[in-house]
Design a protein around this motif. Sequence first.
Motif, PDB file in Angstrom:
ATOM      1  N   LYS A 409       0.839  -1.194   0.000  1.00 25.77           N
ATOM      2  CA  LYS A 409       0.000   0.000   0.000  1.00 25.77           C
ATOM      3  C   LYS A 409       0.874   1.244   0.000  1.00 25.77           C
ATOM      4  O   LYS A 409       1.858   1.311   0.740  1.00 25.77           O
ATOM      5  N   PRO A 410       0.519   2.231  -0.817  1.00 23.85           N
ATOM      6  CA  PRO A 410       1.310   3.478  -0.799  1.00 23.85           C
ATOM      7  C   PRO A 410       1.140   4.172   0.547  1.00 23.85           C
ATOM      8  O   PRO A 410       0.038   4.254   1.088  1.00 23.85           O
ATOM      9  N   ARG A 411       2.233   4.651   1.093  1.00 18.49           N
ATOM     10  CA  ARG A 411       2.186   5.327   2.380  1.00 18.49           C
ATOM     11  C   ARG A 411       2.042   6.829   2.167  1.00 18.49           C
ATOM     12  O   ARG A 411       2.836   7.433   1.436  1.00 18.49           O
ATOM     13  N   ARG A 412       1.057   7.385   2.802  1.00 18.15           N
ATOM     14  CA  ARG A 412       0.883   8.828   2.735  1.00 18.15           C
ATOM     15  C   ARG A 412       1.573   9.453   3.931  1.00 18.15           C
ATOM     16  O   ARG A 412       1.227   9.171   5.077  1.00 18.15           O
ATOM     17  N   LYS A 413       2.546  10.278   3.658  1.00 11.67           N
ATOM     18  CA  LYS A 413       3.287  10.895   4.738  1.00 11.67           C
ATOM     19  C   LYS A 413       2.472  12.044   5.317  1.00 11.67           C
ATOM     20  O   LYS A 413       2.019  12.936   4.590  1.00 11.67           O
ATOM     21  N   GLN A 414       2.290  12.004   6.628  1.00  5.77           N
ATOM     22  CA  GLN A 414       1.517  13.049   7.291  1.00  5.77           C
ATOM     23  C   GLN A 414       2.455  14.149   7.769  1.00  5.77           C
ATOM     24  O   GLN A 414       3.472  13.878   8.410  1.00  5.77           O
ATOM     25  N   HIS A 415       2.107  15.368   7.464  1.00  5.55           N
ATOM     26  CA  HIS A 415       2.874  16.512   7.949  1.00  5.55           C
ATOM     27  C   HIS A 415       2.069  17.142   9.083  1.00  5.55           C
ATOM     28  O   HIS A 415       1.207  17.990   8.877  1.00  5.55           O
ATOM     29  N   LEU A 416       2.356  16.690  10.296  1.00  7.92           N
ATOM     30  CA  LEU A 416       1.603  17.137  11.457  1.00  7.92           C
ATOM     31  C   LEU A 416       2.481  18.025  12.330  1.00  7.92           C
ATOM     32  O   LEU A 416       3.658  17.731  12.558  1.00  7.92           O
ATOM     33  N   VAL A 417       1.885  19.096  12.815  1.00  6.02           N
ATOM     34  CA  VAL A 417       2.611  20.036  13.675  1.00  6.02           C
ATOM     35  C   VAL A 417       2.015  19.934  15.074  1.00  6.02           C
ATOM     36  O   VAL A 417       0.824  20.213  15.273  1.00  6.02           O
ATOM     37  N   GLU A 552      -2.786  22.859  14.473  1.00  5.61           N
ATOM     38  CA  GLU A 552      -1.799  22.129  15.269  1.00  5.61           C
ATOM     39  C   GLU A 552      -2.456  20.881  15.833  1.00  5.61           C
ATOM     40  O   GLU A 552      -3.675  20.851  16.041  1.00  5.61           O
ATOM     41  N   VAL A 553      -1.642  19.860  16.085  1.00  3.06           N
ATOM     42  CA  VAL A 553      -2.148  18.628  16.682  1.00  3.06           C
ATOM     43  C   VAL A 553      -2.148  18.786  18.191  1.00  3.06           C
ATOM     44  O   VAL A 553      -1.116  19.093  18.798  1.00  3.06           O
ATOM     45  N   ALA A 554      -3.322  18.588  18.816  1.00  2.00           N
ATOM     46  CA  ALA A 554      -3.414  18.736  20.275  1.00  2.00           C
ATOM     47  C   ALA A 554      -4.704  18.127  20.773  1.00  2.00           C
ATOM     48  O   ALA A 554      -5.699  18.027  20.043  1.00  2.00           O
ATOM     49  N   VAL A 555      -4.688  17.728  22.035  1.00  2.00           N
ATOM     50  CA  VAL A 555      -5.917  17.367  22.732  1.00  2.00           C
ATOM     51  C   VAL A 555      -6.558  18.662  23.195  1.00  2.00           C
ATOM     52  O   VAL A 555      -5.889  19.534  23.767  1.00  2.00           O
ATOM     53  N   ILE A 556      -7.852  18.830  22.924  1.00  4.18           N
ATOM     54  CA  ILE A 556      -8.568  20.026  23.364  1.00  4.18           C
ATOM     55  C   ILE A 556      -9.795  19.588  24.162  1.00  4.18           C
ATOM     56  O   ILE A 556     -10.273  18.465  24.025  1.00  4.18           O
ATOM     57  N   GLY A 557     -10.292  20.487  25.001  1.00  5.63           N
ATOM     58  CA  GLY A 557     -11.463  20.148  25.801  1.00  5.63           C
ATOM     59  C   GLY A 557     -12.216  21.394  26.201  1.00  5.63           C
ATOM     60  O   GLY A 557     -11.683  22.508  26.146  1.00  5.63           O
ATOM     61  N   GLY A 558     -13.488  21.209  26.605  1.00 11.52           N
ATOM     62  CA  GLY A 558     -14.325  22.321  27.018  1.00 11.52           C
ATOM     63  C   GLY A 558     -15.766  22.070  26.635  1.00 11.52           C
ATOM     64  O   GLY A 558     -16.195  20.920  26.455  1.00 11.52           O
ATOM     65  N   PRO A 559     -16.556  23.130  26.472  1.00 10.95           N
ATOM     66  CA  PRO A 559     -17.956  22.962  26.091  1.00 10.95           C
ATOM     67  C   PRO A 559     -18.072  22.239  24.752  1.00 10.95           C
ATOM     68  O   PRO A 559     -17.309  22.528  23.817  1.00 10.95           O
ATOM     69  N   PRO A 560     -19.000  21.296  24.636  1.00 11.97           N
ATOM     70  CA  PRO A 560     -19.115  20.529  23.385  1.00 11.97           C
ATOM     71  C   PRO A 560     -19.230  21.384  22.130  1.00 11.97           C
ATOM     72  O   PRO A 560     -18.625  21.078  21.106  1.00 11.97           O
ATOM     73  N   LEU A 603      -0.541  10.131  15.409  1.00  8.00           N
ATOM     74  CA  LEU A 603      -1.083  11.026  16.439  1.00  8.00           C
ATOM     75  C   LEU A 603      -0.835  10.562  17.865  1.00  8.00           C
ATOM     76  O   LEU A 603      -1.175  11.260  18.815  1.00  8.00           O
ATOM     77  N   LYS A 604      -0.234   9.359  18.019  1.00  4.63           N
ATOM     78  CA  LYS A 604      -0.141   8.803  19.382  1.00  4.63           C
ATOM     79  C   LYS A 604       0.773   9.620  20.289  1.00  4.63           C
ATOM     80  O   LYS A 604       0.645   9.539  21.509  1.00  4.63           O
ATOM     81  N   ASN A 605       1.699  10.426  19.723  1.00  6.28           N
ATOM     82  CA  ASN A 605       2.540  11.266  20.572  1.00  6.28           C
ATOM     83  C   ASN A 605       1.740  12.385  21.238  1.00  6.28           C
ATOM     84  O   ASN A 605       2.118  12.880  22.296  1.00  6.28           O
ATOM     85  N   ALA A 606       0.649  12.783  20.594  1.00  2.00           N
ATOM     86  CA  ALA A 606      -0.173  13.858  21.157  1.00  2.00           C
ATOM     87  C   ALA A 606      -1.282  13.322  22.047  1.00  2.00           C
ATOM     88  O   ALA A 606      -1.649  13.944  23.048  1.00  2.00           O
ATOM     89  N   LEU A 607      -1.822  12.149  21.701  1.00  2.00           N
ATOM     90  CA  LEU A 607      -2.977  11.602  22.428  1.00  2.00           C
ATOM     91  C   LEU A 607      -2.492  10.656  23.523  1.00  2.00           C
ATOM     92  O   LEU A 607      -2.110   9.528  23.262  1.00  2.00           O
TER      93      LEU A 607
END
Length: 626
Positions: A409-417, A552-560, A603-607
């Motif tokens: 399968k072709p790998r799609r490189k993710q450019h995540l900040v 940016e990649v991040a966990v966020i939280g607050g009012p739905p 994404l596991k480094n952020a989550l």
Amino acid sequence: MSGVDLRALVAEAADRLPLWVGKIYQFDAKTLGIRLNGEDRTKYQLLVETGRRAHFTAEFPAPPKNPPSFAMLLRKHLEGGKVLGIRQLGLERTVSIDVGKRDTTYHLIFELFDEGNAVLCDEGYVIIKPLWHHRFKNREVIPGVVYAFDGGDCSALPPEEFQKMLAQSDRDIVRTLAVGCMLGGAYAEEVCRMADIEKSAPAAEVDAAAVQGAFDRLMADVGRRREPVITPSGCWPVVLADEEALQRFETFSEALDAFYPKTVGEKKEAAAEKPRLSQEEVIRRRQAEAIKGFEKKIRRYERIVEVLYENYAPVTGIITTLDEASKDRSWQEIERVLKSNGDNPAAKMIRAVHPAEAAVELDLGGERVKVYVHETIEQNLGRYYDLIKKFKKKKTGALSAMERVIPEKPRRKQHLVLQKKRWYHRFRWFATSDGVLVIGGRDASQNEELVKKYMEGGDLFIHADVHGGSVVIVKGATEHLDEAAEFAASYSNAWKAGHFTADVYAARPDQVSKTAESGEYVARGAFIVRGERQYFRNVPLGVAIGLQTAPEVAVIGGPPGAVTERAKVWVRLQPGQYEPNDTAKKVVRALREKLSEDEWKGLKNALNTEAVAAFVPPGGSEIVEP
């Protein structure tokens, strides 16, 4: 490792005293190492993977360049201290290393059960710092509390209490020993065998003295007469019945060091040396290994067939004799008779008895062969012919699979900040749907800091109309004050109390003061609000926690309403029964399930649990199904 395994390791470690603590390392989130110096310049390296294993090792993995804070804390308190004792707490998978330094004694406790932990305690077992903070239903593992331990040890019970324990059990003897006495299945079966008692017998009906005697003999063997081995079923400090020793070792630590895979540091080093393989090549290598395994089994079973034919007459005699004997004797009796007739040529051939299968293991010219005594020799041969056919078929299937080309399968490189740390991240925070920053205090100290240092003229002060909660500051004008009100209600004691709505009020900065009326007192983190307030009645409590990927990649939280617009995946929380730490773990699992495997890898480094826990309200919570 089981509690019995740990008993053997602790006995081995105690034999090496006196010891002094050298350098302490932390290799990853769960693995620590302690260099111990003995007499005559001997050096030992103790490796502990919390929740899993502890043993001396020949070589530590490469430590990180910057030691984690927990390793530095242990160095500060323990380095240079004398090891006064290495003890197991009961028969639990918990070991305490007692270290004397200056005028005090420290206790470094390693937990090898569940998720594991390492806990540094002072002389009175008050926790100085654990590797992981935990709050359980019946105990807390946090700084400042006394370390709680309530495990037992059946091997230390007086005979009358041991008999009472068995009499009160409603299980069979093997389960009573495995669970009630924390022996685990293999050791529980070994005690039953040593006591010459059927493992399925009710615990209340067996000879308690015989069981306790066997129990004591096993503990004595584990503690003083160790014969460490690796067998097909695992690594053991003593040789268990019906187990074939693949490797024998001088010490249990050497066996454990060989048995367990190398730790993270060593894996990284090895990974750096190996070139990346394509998916097709990985699959081909696995298939080639599988084919080797099938060929090995085919050769072995073909050899068994040969030796059965070569020993046709004596094997037939053994099968016939044991088949007749089993009609009026138990297998325990048969085993005793075989042992007492060790000089008999036929008895010599029998190396092990398997009562559950009505089978014996024979030594036929150096080949260990299992035969079933209620079947003829032809039927036994048929079993092995069937196994040969089975593995030949598997080999043919694997060879066919290797001929098929698997397109990669072709790998799609993710450019995540990844999100950069900002000044307000140490507070509770979220951005409204129209992009206005809202921040709240996590405790009384932060409430004071927000009002005194960060509240400005154009801001809005918001607080739930209940005792106890975050001071919330809206940093600018927004058309979504309802979101800020929901934020204030959710991070207040209304959530702790299990309420689903709360009243919230808003005020201008000039209405908020720390100056009390004459004769009144304003507590830390509390304020006087004078003048007319804007009220929001029956504000619903609810928090969403999600994973944002852009910008940016991040966990966020607050009012739905504010979170679901920005997050790729999210879950909703409401007041419930699960503690914040447990809730955070559940949220991580739920979010991961919403991601594909490829997405998760990026994404596991952020989550992670720590990032999610920052947005979990105080008190009990539960995930609301969509």
